[in-house]
Design a protein around this motif. Structure first.
Motif, PDB file in Angstrom:
ATOM      1  N   VAL A  82      13.948 -22.257  41.533  1.00 43.69           N
ATOM      2  CA  VAL A  82      13.267 -21.597  42.655  1.00 43.69           C
ATOM      3  C   VAL A  82      11.818 -21.291  42.264  1.00 43.69           C
ATOM      4  O   VAL A  82      10.887 -21.528  43.047  1.00 43.69           O
ATOM      5  CB  VAL A  82      14.021 -20.317  43.079  1.00 43.69           C
ATOM      6  N   LYS A  83      11.612 -20.793  41.060  1.00 42.60           N
ATOM      7  CA  LYS A  83      10.257 -20.502  40.584  1.00 42.60           C
ATOM      8  C   LYS A  83       9.418 -21.773  40.523  1.00 42.60           C
ATOM      9  O   LYS A  83       8.239 -21.780  40.897  1.00 42.60           O
ATOM     10  CB  LYS A  83      10.310 -19.827  39.214  1.00 42.60           C
ATOM     11  N   THR A  84      10.025 -22.870  40.057  1.00 38.22           N
ATOM     12  CA  THR A  84       9.312 -24.143  39.941  1.00 38.22           C
ATOM     13  C   THR A  84       8.856 -24.650  41.302  1.00 38.22           C
ATOM     14  O   THR A  84       7.809 -25.287  41.417  1.00 38.22           O
ATOM     15  CB  THR A  84      10.200 -25.184  39.229  1.00 38.22           C
ATOM     16  N   MET A  85       9.597 -24.357  42.352  1.00 39.22           N
ATOM     17  CA  MET A  85       9.239 -24.817  43.702  1.00 39.22           C
ATOM     18  C   MET A  85       7.887 -24.253  44.149  1.00 39.22           C
ATOM     19  O   MET A  85       7.169 -24.901  44.904  1.00 39.22           O
ATOM     20  CB  MET A  85      10.307 -24.400  44.717  1.00 39.22           C
ATOM     21  N   THR A  86       7.534 -23.055  43.676  1.00 40.67           N
ATOM     22  CA  THR A  86       6.328 -22.394  44.186  1.00 40.67           C
ATOM     23  C   THR A  86       5.225 -22.175  43.157  1.00 40.67           C
ATOM     24  O   THR A  86       4.091 -21.927  43.534  1.00 40.67           O
ATOM     25  CB  THR A  86       6.700 -21.023  44.781  1.00 40.67           C
TER      26      THR A  86
END
Length: 185
Positions: A82-86
């Motif tokens: 999830v962190k990598t997505m943003t």
């Protein structure tokens, strides 16, 4: 430029992302920084550098490509994905720097060294241009989705993900231990 001026440039380069989110980094400046990277030493003139500049929505597309690679490799947990997505939206520009392979093992290693040296040229150029920069590592260096997203060849490898933006504050340099040199002769 004299050695003292160059030393000041080297010592003033800081790793940080405290940047103005609303101020774009011009493509022409990114192109100039990439050109500086290609002036690093390159044994046998293999020209291994690969560059992909991500701005606007492409930064989030990069995150999606990295997450697809993470899923393929069963790397990281849901929180990391999830962190990598943003996270690539933290600066106005993100530059992915890749390296071409070589069939000769020594030249393969030297290609990566040349690209790493080129990234240092790029970071120093960014500092000289007034930019903040942050050299990060891709979650997967050879992921099919991220390499394709960047327009790299399937055998290329990602050496760095460079965040770029106009700083809104400064970061102090950490203390360094004294240099130790063994002089032989």
């Amino acid at each position: 430029m004299q050695l003292d001026e160059f030393a000041e440039l080297v010592r003033s380069r800081r790793t940080h992302m405290l940047v103005d989110q609303g101020r774009a980094v011009p493509d022409v400046l990114i192109d100039r920084l990439c050109d500086l990277a290609t002036w690093a030493p390159n044994h046998k003139r293999t020209w291994p550098w690969r560059f992909a500049s991500c701005t606007g929505e492409a930064r989030f597309g990069l995150g999606e490509a990295f997450v697809a690679d993470m899923i393929d490799r069963d790397f990281g947990d849901d929180g990391k994905r999830v962190k990598t997505m943003t996270k690539y939206g933290r600066t106005p520009a993100v530059l992915v720097v890749g390296c071409a392979p070589h069939e000769n093992a020594s030249l393969h290693d030297e290609n990566r060294d040349a690209v790493a040296a080129g990234i240092q040229n790029l970071l120093l150029g960014a500092t000289a241009a007034g930019l903040a920069s942050f050299w990060s590592t891709a979650p997967i260096l050879d992921g099919e989705h991220s390499l394709a997203f960047c327009g790299f060849e399937p055998d290329d490898r990602i050496v760095g993900v460079i965040y770029l933006g106009w700083p809104v504050s400064t970061v102090d340099a950490p203390d360094r231990p004294p240099v130790e040199v063994t002089h032989l002769g």
